[in-house]
Scaffold this motif. Sequence first.
Motif, short mmCIF file in Angstrom:
data_model
loop_
_atom_site.label_atom_id
_atom_site.label_comp_id
_atom_site.label_asym_id
_atom_site.label_seq_id
_atom_site.Cartn_x
_atom_site.Cartn_y
_atom_site.Cartn_z
N ASN A 1 47.55 -92.79 -48.59
CA ASN A 1 47.10 -92.30 -47.30
C ASN A 1 48.22 -92.44 -46.27
O ASN A 1 48.19 -93.32 -45.40
CB ASN A 1 45.85 -93.06 -46.85
CG ASN A 1 44.69 -92.82 -47.80
OD1 ASN A 1 44.50 -91.70 -48.29
ND2 ASN A 1 43.93 -93.88 -48.07
N THR B 1 50.37 -91.37 -43.05
CA THR B 1 50.12 -90.67 -41.78
C THR B 1 51.39 -90.65 -40.95
O THR B 1 52.31 -91.46 -41.14
CB THR B 1 49.00 -91.37 -40.98
OG1 THR B 1 49.39 -92.73 -40.73
CG2 THR B 1 47.69 -91.36 -41.76
N ASP B 2 51.44 -89.71 -40.01
CA ASP B 2 52.59 -89.63 -39.12
C ASP B 2 52.36 -90.52 -37.90
O ASP B 2 51.39 -91.28 -37.84
CB ASP B 2 52.85 -88.17 -38.71
CG ASP B 2 51.65 -87.55 -38.00
OD1 ASP B 2 50.78 -88.31 -37.53
OD2 ASP B 2 51.59 -86.31 -37.93
N ALA C 1 51.33 -89.82 -35.02
CA ALA C 1 50.09 -89.49 -34.31
C ALA C 1 48.85 -89.84 -35.11
O ALA C 1 47.72 -89.59 -34.67
CB ALA C 1 50.07 -88.01 -33.94
N GLY C 2 49.03 -90.39 -36.31
CA GLY C 2 47.90 -90.76 -37.14
C GLY C 2 47.37 -89.65 -38.01
O GLY C 2 46.36 -89.81 -38.70
N GLN C 3 48.06 -88.49 -37.99
CA GLN C 3 47.62 -87.37 -38.80
C GLN C 3 48.14 -87.53 -40.22
O GLN C 3 49.25 -88.04 -40.44
CB GLN C 3 48.15 -86.05 -38.20
CG GLN C 3 47.62 -85.75 -36.81
CD GLN C 3 46.12 -85.58 -36.79
OE1 GLN C 3 45.54 -84.97 -37.69
NE2 GLN C 3 45.47 -86.12 -35.75
N PRO C 4 47.36 -87.11 -41.21
CA PRO C 4 47.80 -87.24 -42.61
C PRO C 4 49.04 -86.40 -42.90
O PRO C 4 49.17 -85.27 -42.41
CB PRO C 4 46.59 -86.76 -43.41
CG PRO C 4 45.78 -85.95 -42.46
CD PRO C 4 46.02 -86.50 -41.10
N LEU C 5 49.95 -86.98 -43.64
CA LEU C 5 51.17 -86.27 -44.03
C LEU C 5 50.91 -85.44 -45.28
O LEU C 5 50.29 -85.91 -46.23
CB LEU C 5 52.30 -87.27 -44.30
CG LEU C 5 52.82 -88.06 -43.08
CD1 LEU C 5 53.84 -89.09 -43.53
CD2 LEU C 5 53.45 -87.11 -42.07
N ARG C 6 51.40 -84.22 -45.25
CA ARG C 6 51.22 -83.33 -46.40
C ARG C 6 52.61 -82.87 -46.87
O ARG C 6 53.44 -82.47 -46.06
CB ARG C 6 50.37 -82.13 -46.01
CG ARG C 6 48.99 -82.52 -45.47
CD ARG C 6 48.14 -81.29 -45.18
NE ARG C 6 46.88 -81.64 -44.54
CZ ARG C 6 45.82 -82.13 -45.18
NH1 ARG C 6 45.88 -82.32 -46.49
NH2 ARG C 6 44.71 -82.43 -44.51
#
Length: 204
Positions: free
Chosen positions: A2, A4-5, A7-12
């Motif tokens: 899990n 995240t960047d 900003a807390g957004q998941p990294l894809r």
Amino acid sequence: MNLTDAAGQPLRYTAHDFRRIFASDAVGSGLPVHIVGRLLDHRNINTTQAYMAIFDEQLVRSYRAFLDNRRSQRPEAEYREPTEEEWREFQPHFQLRKLELGECGRPYGTPCKHKHACIRCPSLRLDTRARPRLVEIVANLRDRIEEAKLNGWLGEVAGLKASLNAASSKLVSLDRMMERGTGGGRVLLGIPVLGPGHATAEEA
């Protein structure tokens, strides 16, 4: 995982992203870019360079490491303090660079490869005050070319033409430099003169 960047957004990630990460990390760790290109099977090194993400900190760190490595390979004697005799030899060098038409741009301690042919040498830095003399040289070269042609001195004609081309080119460059430095690129057209049939401001 899990991840995240900031900003807390998941990294894809895609498979191609890992190629870019590998390229950036490999070059940042010291692997030459052309070797990385071979590993990635790139035919053009420009493609490899587009893969790399080089940041300012990495750039500075790599450059400093390069300098430290180069300095470690140079003889220690090159980093010593110069003697008084060496200083006395070095300081007049700048006066010796003074020439009739300007100054010589050769680095200190290097031999002149164009002795008696300064007008052809790319190291000649013209002085704006030398323009009248340069104009005389151009005119003189043209006269000497005509004389050589009349006498059939074909070998001398070729050499004189090379000097004339170099002198003419330097004259054009000097004029452009003077225009930029003094005229700001402006062209002075002079004062207009009214011809017959045109009324002056007073008459109008």
